[in-house]
Design a protein around this motif. Sequence first.
Motif, mmCIF file in Angstrom:
data_model
loop_
_atom_site.group_PDB
_atom_site.id
_atom_site.type_symbol
_atom_site.label_atom_id
_atom_site.label_comp_id
_atom_site.label_asym_id
_atom_site.label_seq_id
_atom_site.Cartn_x
_atom_site.Cartn_y
_atom_site.Cartn_z
ATOM 1 N N ARG A 1 0.831 -1.212 0.000
ATOM 2 C CA ARG A 1 0.000 0.000 0.000
ATOM 3 C C ARG A 1 0.865 1.261 0.000
ATOM 4 N N HIS A 2 1.922 1.268 0.817
ATOM 5 C CA HIS A 2 2.816 2.432 0.850
ATOM 6 C C HIS A 2 3.545 2.614 -0.478
ATOM 7 N N LYS A 3 3.937 1.528 -1.102
ATOM 8 C CA LYS A 3 4.624 1.613 -2.392
ATOM 9 C C LYS A 3 3.685 2.174 -3.447
ATOM 10 N N ALA A 4 2.446 1.701 -3.464
ATOM 11 C CA ALA A 4 1.475 2.211 -4.436
ATOM 12 C C ALA A 4 1.199 3.680 -4.180
ATOM 13 N N ARG A 5 1.105 4.066 -2.912
ATOM 14 C CA ARG A 5 0.845 5.470 -2.580
ATOM 15 C C ARG A 5 2.018 6.354 -3.004
ATOM 16 N N GLU B 1 4.177 5.699 -5.395
ATOM 17 C CA GLU B 1 4.189 5.773 -6.856
ATOM 18 C C GLU B 1 3.112 6.738 -7.353
ATOM 19 N N ASN B 2 1.982 6.761 -6.681
ATOM 20 C CA ASN B 2 0.898 7.680 -7.055
ATOM 21 C C ASN B 2 1.326 9.135 -6.828
ATOM 22 N N ILE B 3 1.978 9.386 -5.693
ATOM 23 C CA ILE B 3 2.456 10.738 -5.391
ATOM 24 C C ILE B 3 3.560 11.138 -6.381
ATOM 25 N N ALA B 4 4.464 10.198 -6.688
ATOM 26 C CA ALA B 4 5.551 10.500 -7.629
ATOM 27 C C ALA B 4 4.991 10.767 -9.035
#
Length: 110
Positions: A95-99, A101-104
């Motif tokens: 979940r943190h990785k997806a978040r 990547e979404n922010i980046a």
Amino acid sequence: MAKKIINLLILLPIGIVLIIFCVANRQSVTMAFNPFRPEDQVLSISAPLFVFLFIAVIAGMLIGSAATWFNQGKHRRRARFEAKEAVRWQGEADRHKARSENIAGQLPSR
């Protein structure tokens, strides 16, 4: 392949010894379950000696296996708990990785 050879080197001599043991102990013996009247035929069993010895060995192995299994219950319980925790932490990391990547992806390109 090496494991098969090692098993063969160990199990073959054990098998040969067991066969020799069975042939040497073929005489019939009577096991009486009535200690007060051993001649009572109702509570007695007649069989070759090696049968009683094999039954004793198998019973000892089963009792030892059960005792080991019960004694290791705390370790199995801990492993189940830690496996659940690992799955939970892996989900959290995903979940943190997806978040991130979404922010980046939302940041302006330079």
